[in-house]
Design a protein around this motif. Structure first.
Motif, PDB file in Angstrom:
ATOM      1  N   TRP A 294       0.839  -1.206   0.000  1.00 13.48           N
ATOM      2  CA  TRP A 294       0.000   0.000   0.000  1.00 13.48           C
ATOM      3  C   TRP A 294       0.870   1.250   0.000  1.00 13.48           C
ATOM      4  O   TRP A 294       0.574   2.226  -0.707  1.00 13.48           O
ATOM      5  N   ASN A 295       1.919   1.250   0.797  1.00  8.56           N
ATOM      6  CA  ASN A 295       2.811   2.401   0.873  1.00  8.56           C
ATOM      7  C   ASN A 295       3.428   2.704  -0.489  1.00  8.56           C
ATOM      8  O   ASN A 295       3.496   3.857  -0.930  1.00  8.56           O
ATOM      9  N   ALA A 296       3.890   1.656  -1.163  1.00  7.16           N
ATOM     10  CA  ALA A 296       4.508   1.830  -2.476  1.00  7.16           C
ATOM     11  C   ALA A 296       3.505   2.334  -3.499  1.00  7.16           C
ATOM     12  O   ALA A 296       3.824   3.187  -4.343  1.00  7.16           O
ATOM     13  N   VAL A 297       2.285   1.824  -3.452  1.00  2.00           N
ATOM     14  CA  VAL A 297       1.248   2.286  -4.387  1.00  2.00           C
ATOM     15  C   VAL A 297       0.895   3.748  -4.097  1.00  2.00           C
ATOM     16  O   VAL A 297       0.703   4.546  -5.023  1.00  2.00           O
ATOM     17  N   GLY A 298       0.821   4.121  -2.813  1.00  2.00           N
ATOM     18  CA  GLY A 298       0.578   5.512  -2.475  1.00  2.00           C
ATOM     19  C   GLY A 298       1.689   6.417  -2.980  1.00  2.00           C
ATOM     20  O   GLY A 298       1.436   7.525  -3.473  1.00  2.00           O
ATOM     21  N   ALA A 299       2.935   5.971  -2.868  1.00  2.00           N
ATOM     22  CA  ALA A 299       4.060   6.750  -3.387  1.00  2.00           C
ATOM     23  C   ALA A 299       3.935   6.937  -4.890  1.00  2.00           C
ATOM     24  O   ALA A 299       4.182   8.033  -5.421  1.00  2.00           O
ATOM     25  N   LEU A 300       3.543   5.885  -5.594  1.00  2.00           N
ATOM     26  CA  LEU A 300       3.298   6.003  -7.039  1.00  2.00           C
ATOM     27  C   LEU A 300       2.230   7.044  -7.334  1.00  2.00           C
ATOM     28  O   LEU A 300       2.363   7.847  -8.268  1.00  2.00           O
ATOM     29  N   ALA A 301       1.158   7.020  -6.556  1.00  3.50           N
ATOM     30  CA  ALA A 301       0.057   7.960  -6.783  1.00  3.50           C
ATOM     31  C   ALA A 301       0.520   9.400  -6.612  1.00  3.50           C
ATOM     32  O   ALA A 301       0.115  10.293  -7.382  1.00  3.50           O
ATOM     33  N   THR A 302       1.368   9.640  -5.622  1.00  2.00           N
ATOM     34  CA  THR A 302       1.901  10.988  -5.434  1.00  2.00           C
ATOM     35  C   THR A 302       2.791  11.395  -6.605  1.00  2.00           C
ATOM     36  O   THR A 302       2.700  12.523  -7.106  1.00  2.00           O
ATOM     37  N   MET A 303       3.641  10.495  -7.056  1.00  4.34           N
ATOM     38  CA  MET A 303       4.486  10.803  -8.213  1.00  4.34           C
ATOM     39  C   MET A 303       3.644  11.157  -9.430  1.00  4.34           C
ATOM     40  O   MET A 303       3.901  12.143 -10.129  1.00  4.34           O
ATOM     41  N   ARG A 304       2.637  10.355  -9.683  1.00  4.59           N
ATOM     42  CA  ARG A 304       1.777  10.568 -10.837  1.00  4.59           C
ATOM     43  C   ARG A 304       1.075  11.928 -10.745  1.00  4.59           C
ATOM     44  O   ARG A 304       1.029  12.678 -11.726  1.00  4.59           O
ATOM     45  N   ARG A 305       0.560  12.274  -9.562  1.00  3.79           N
ATOM     46  CA  ARG A 305      -0.122  13.549  -9.402  1.00  3.79           C
ATOM     47  C   ARG A 305       0.852  14.715  -9.603  1.00  3.79           C
ATOM     48  O   ARG A 305       0.520  15.711 -10.264  1.00  3.79           O
ATOM     49  N   CYS A 306       2.038  14.598  -9.036  1.00  5.27           N
ATOM     50  CA  CYS A 306       3.043  15.649  -9.199  1.00  5.27           C
ATOM     51  C   CYS A 306       3.378  15.883 -10.667  1.00  5.27           C
ATOM     52  O   CYS A 306       3.411  17.030 -11.146  1.00  5.27           O
ATOM     53  N   MET A 337      11.673  12.900 -14.530  1.00  2.13           N
ATOM     54  CA  MET A 337      10.698  12.517 -13.506  1.00  2.13           C
ATOM     55  C   MET A 337       9.763  11.441 -14.048  1.00  2.13           C
ATOM     56  O   MET A 337       9.461  10.445 -13.369  1.00  2.13           O
ATOM     57  N   GLN A 338       9.298  11.625 -15.279  1.00  2.00           N
ATOM     58  CA  GLN A 338       8.381  10.672 -15.891  1.00  2.00           C
ATOM     59  C   GLN A 338       9.041   9.311 -16.072  1.00  2.00           C
ATOM     60  O   GLN A 338       8.430   8.262 -15.814  1.00  2.00           O
ATOM     61  N   ALA A 339      10.294   9.299 -16.487  1.00  2.00           N
ATOM     62  CA  ALA A 339      10.992   8.032 -16.715  1.00  2.00           C
ATOM     63  C   ALA A 339      11.147   7.248 -15.412  1.00  2.00           C
ATOM     64  O   ALA A 339      10.938   6.026 -15.375  1.00  2.00           O
ATOM     65  N   GLU A 340      11.522   7.949 -14.330  1.00  3.88           N
ATOM     66  CA  GLU A 340      11.667   7.265 -13.048  1.00  3.88           C
ATOM     67  C   GLU A 340      10.321   6.732 -12.563  1.00  3.88           C
ATOM     68  O   GLU A 340      10.231   5.617 -12.034  1.00  3.88           O
ATOM     69  N   ILE A 389      10.628  13.510  -6.292  1.00  6.52           N
ATOM     70  CA  ILE A 389       9.778  14.017  -7.363  1.00  6.52           C
ATOM     71  C   ILE A 389       8.852  15.116  -6.851  1.00  6.52           C
ATOM     72  O   ILE A 389       8.609  16.121  -7.539  1.00  6.52           O
ATOM     73  N   ALA A 390       8.357  14.974  -5.631  1.00  3.69           N
ATOM     74  CA  ALA A 390       7.507  16.014  -5.064  1.00  3.69           C
ATOM     75  C   ALA A 390       8.296  17.305  -4.863  1.00  3.69           C
ATOM     76  O   ALA A 390       7.784  18.412  -5.096  1.00  3.69           O
ATOM     77  N   SER A 391       9.543  17.181  -4.425  1.00  7.54           N
ATOM     78  CA  SER A 391      10.386  18.362  -4.261  1.00  7.54           C
ATOM     79  C   SER A 391      10.654  19.030  -5.604  1.00  7.54           C
ATOM     80  O   SER A 391      10.578  20.261  -5.737  1.00  7.54           O
ATOM     81  N   LEU A 411       1.850  18.206  -1.312  1.00  7.35           N
ATOM     82  CA  LEU A 411       2.310  16.971  -1.938  1.00  7.35           C
ATOM     83  C   LEU A 411       3.687  16.573  -1.394  1.00  7.35           C
ATOM     84  O   LEU A 411       3.957  15.392  -1.166  1.00  7.35           O
ATOM     85  N   LEU A 412       4.548  17.565  -1.184  1.00  5.73           N
ATOM     86  CA  LEU A 412       5.878  17.284  -0.642  1.00  5.73           C
ATOM     87  C   LEU A 412       5.805  16.894   0.828  1.00  5.73           C
ATOM     88  O   LEU A 412       6.441  15.919   1.255  1.00  5.73           O
ATOM     89  N   ARG A 413       5.034  17.649   1.610  1.00 10.66           N
ATOM     90  CA  ARG A 413       4.937  17.328   3.038  1.00 10.66           C
ATOM     91  C   ARG A 413       4.355  15.936   3.250  1.00 10.66           C
ATOM     92  O   ARG A 413       4.838  15.159   4.077  1.00 10.66           O
ATOM     93  N   ASP A 414       3.324  15.618   2.485  1.00  7.00           N
ATOM     94  CA  ASP A 414       2.706  14.300   2.626  1.00  7.00           C
ATOM     95  C   ASP A 414       3.631  13.183   2.149  1.00  7.00           C
ATOM     96  O   ASP A 414       3.622  12.072   2.706  1.00  7.00           O
ATOM     97  N   ALA A 415       4.434  13.464   1.122  1.00 10.45           N
ATOM     98  CA  ALA A 415       5.303  12.419   0.564  1.00 10.45           C
ATOM     99  C   ALA A 415       6.342  11.944   1.562  1.00 10.45           C
ATOM    100  O   ALA A 415       6.804  10.799   1.493  1.00 10.45           O
ATOM    101  N   GLN A 416       6.709  12.800   2.520  1.00  8.81           N
ATOM    102  CA  GLN A 416       7.765  12.421   3.450  1.00  8.81           C
ATOM    103  C   GLN A 416       7.364  11.241   4.338  1.00  8.81           C
ATOM    104  O   GLN A 416       8.218  10.586   4.938  1.00  8.81           O
ATOM    105  N   VAL A 417       6.075  10.931   4.389  1.00  8.35           N
ATOM    106  CA  VAL A 417       5.655   9.784   5.192  1.00  8.35           C
ATOM    107  C   VAL A 417       6.076   8.459   4.550  1.00  8.35           C
ATOM    108  O   VAL A 417       6.290   7.471   5.250  1.00  8.35           O
ATOM    109  N   TYR A 418       6.204   8.430   3.226  1.00  7.02           N
ATOM    110  CA  TYR A 418       6.453   7.150   2.549  1.00  7.02           C
ATOM    111  C   TYR A 418       7.764   6.481   2.955  1.00  7.02           C
ATOM    112  O   TYR A 418       7.797   5.256   3.134  1.00  7.02           O
ATOM    113  N   PRO A 419       8.882   7.223   3.095  1.00 11.39           N
ATOM    114  CA  PRO A 419      10.108   6.537   3.534  1.00 11.39           C
ATOM    115  C   PRO A 419      10.196   6.320   5.040  1.00 11.39           C
ATOM    116  O   PRO A 419      11.202   5.781   5.520  1.00 11.39           O
TER     117      PRO A 419
END
Length: 559
Positions: A294-306, A337-340, A389-391, A411-419
């Motif tokens: 779930w964490n990894a999928v959420g990280a993907l979702a943030t990348m995609r939105r960014c 960013m898109q390639a990663e 990517i959020a940064s 998006l950046l503040r929320d992304a810090q939870v993933y790691p």
């Protein structure tokens, strides 16, 4: 004449997501693809509208009221408006239930996580307790405790919002998070096989739920993790009162501020052992595999939105006489960013498929070993990548990316939870070493080499063949590094992060190569191949060169 910048808007996040669409077309049976399509369309439309709605209102956070007007302790948490609709959305679209539905067999998790991926940002991290709910359901099924399964499973996987339960996983205490062996919560016998729990849980992110799984040390048990037991508790009694739970405060967090995260005391909470009174930590392993996914999928979702927002803004924002997208350096930055992201997507959704195959009993032994290896790798790499990517997205908006009500800084503040959640990068790197020690690195190498050989034999394009050879070289170097350092536990541990990043990026490149070959053959779309070339050119190898086992000598002593 120059124009004022305007806020970027989003289209349907399912229909406009080329990467998701292409993966679903390749990986899922056509009949299943058509069956789930309407729900994915609806979630994609909701995601776009939710972003627009959030920009038109002031931010709201949960509120804890500990006492009523007459001095009674009530500990009431008022959730945000979006969270108040969370159960309805989760039940309607089966955000937990789809993963446990046998209709689609080995593809059940693929279906579920496509839904989660589309809904995650719109949910204001309501997906966090959903992840723990899914993890609890998985752990209870693995425990084979028929009484608890009969009691809880119909609620945890319900498609009726009135029946759906959320579950917490209350493991973290003041003495440590990942090091649960220091847990101080005590379980005292209460008769009839039940216990009352006493202790402090320092970080509970689903205290609003109806149940929780938690670790506690039975009275008189020894020290260490193996003496902990896993307990099931319901948060309220039959009269709606808290079950021996006192909420001390809500956490003041960097991000995910709509999510009510609490410090609590257990003061006689009535609980039931899930499976005996020892080795409770082992019982949470199935839960961790699910929540890390779930964490990894959420990280993907943030990348995609960014990337969606940054790309949209680049097309409409003019600077120095032309849109940002027409400035080569800006376009190259977004393309990186898109390639990663595309590589990360392939890795994470491959894990979802392996998880589904494992759970429905069709995975082969090498696939089970591969799942054990790839789960921590996917989580640790995507967690770090989402923050980066959020940064970069904040920077791509210039000053607007630093203004709170644009939604970009969040998006950046929320992304810090993933790691951080479900194991930091270093914790997961060490878990990768344990996985290698348990199942070896061969399942990953053999799977990667088999896929690459298939791609090379297909001769889809010269570019793919060249990239496949680069990936083979990276994997060979990782294997050689492991062999050279096998006799030095200190070197292995000091280099674990670099090894994990190398394995994660290399396997992601393999899977992106497979997707690129499919896209060339089936649709003539060269963009996955272009993404692969760009991703590989950014480097796959992150193996340590210096003597990291003496790294502490470089640091100054405490003042």
């Amino acid at each position: 004449m120059a124009t004022h910048p305007t806020a970027p808007t989003l289209g349907n996040q399912h229909l406009t997501d080329r990467v998701l669409q292409a993966w679903l077309d390749r990986a899922l049976p056509p009949s299943m693809r058509s069956t789930i399509n309407d729900d994915l369309d609806a979630l994609g439309a909701h995601a776009a509208q939710a972003w627009e709605n959030a920009r038109s209102r002031s931010a709201v956070e949960p509120v804890l009221t500990q006492w009523d007007a007459w001095g009674e302790r009530i500990d009431r948490i008022e959730s945000t408006p979006v969270w108040q609709q969370g159960a309805s959305m989760a039940a309607r679209y089966g955000l937990v239930a789809a993963g446990h539905d046998t209709t689609h067999g080995e593809f059940a998790r693929c279906d579920q996580f496509a839904r989660v991926y589309l809904h995650h940002i719109a949910s204001e991290f309501y997906t966090c307790p959903l992840a723990m709910t899914d993890g609890a359901a998985t752990a209870l099924k693995a425990s084979e405790n028929e009484a608890l399964i009969k009691r809880a499973m119909p609620h945890l996987t319900s498609r009726d919002p009135e029946q759906l339960w959320l579950s917490g996983q209350w493991m973290t205490e003041l003495m440590g998070g990942s090091d649960v062996g220091n847990s101080e919560t005590e379980a005292r016998p209460a008769g009839n096989g039940r216990y009352r729990l006493y202790g402090r849980k320092w970080f509970t992110s689903a205290v609003i739920g109806e149940m929780a799984l938690t670790l506690a040390r039975p009275q008189g048990a020894g020290e260490g993790a193996d003496s902990l037991a896993l307990f099931y508790l319901e948060t309220h009694d039959d009269k709606g009162r808290w079950n021996g739970i006192r909420i001390d405060r809500l956490k003041d967090k960097l991000g995910t501020r709509e999510l009510a995260t609490a410090e609590i005391h257990l003061d006689g909470a009535l609980a039931t052992p899930v499976d005996g009174l020892v080795r409770g930590v082992r019982l949470i392993t199935p839960m961790l595999n699910v929540t890390r996914t779930w964490n990894a999928v959420g990280a993907l979702a943030t990348m995609r939105r960014c990337i969606a927002l940054a790309t949209r803004y680049a097309h409409q924002r003019e600077a120095f006489g032309r849109p940002l997208i027409h400035h080569p350096l800006h376009a190259a930055t977004l393309a990186d960013m898109q390639a990663e992201f595309e590589a990360a997507f392939q890795l994470v959704f491959h894990v979802t498929h392996l998880l589904g195959r494992s759970e429905c009993g069709v995975a082969e032994d090498n696939e089970l070993a591969l799942l054990r290896l790839l789960t921590p790798l996917a989580k640790l790499w995507t967690g770090k990548l989402a923050v980066r990517i959020a940064s970069e997205t904040c920077e791509s908006f210039g000053g607007a990316g630093y203004i709170e009500n644009t939604g970009i800084p969040q998006l950046l503040r929320d992304a810090q939870v993933y790691p951080i959640w479900e194991g930091t990068t270093n914790v997961l790197a060490l878990d990768t070493l344990r996985a290698i020690n348990s199942v070896g690195v061969e399942p990953l190498l053999e799977s990667a080499n088999a896929l690459l050989a298939e791609i090379l034999n297909a001769k889809a394009s010269a570019n793919l063949e060249s990239q496949a050879m680069n990936v083979c070289s990276a994997l060979k170097q990782a294997s050689e590094w492991l062999h050279r350092n096998a006799a030095s536990p200190e070197n292995l541990q000091a280099g674990a992060r670099g090894l994990a990043m190398t394995l994660a990026r290399s396997m992601a490149a393999v899977l992106l190569c497979r997707q690129a070959a499919y896209s060339i053959k089936e649709t003539g779309d060269m963009r996955p191949s272009q993404a692969l070339a760009r991703f590989v050119s950014m480097g796959l190898i992150n193996l340590p060169g210096a003597a990291n086992s003496q790294a502490a000598d470089l640091l100054d002593p405490p003042n």
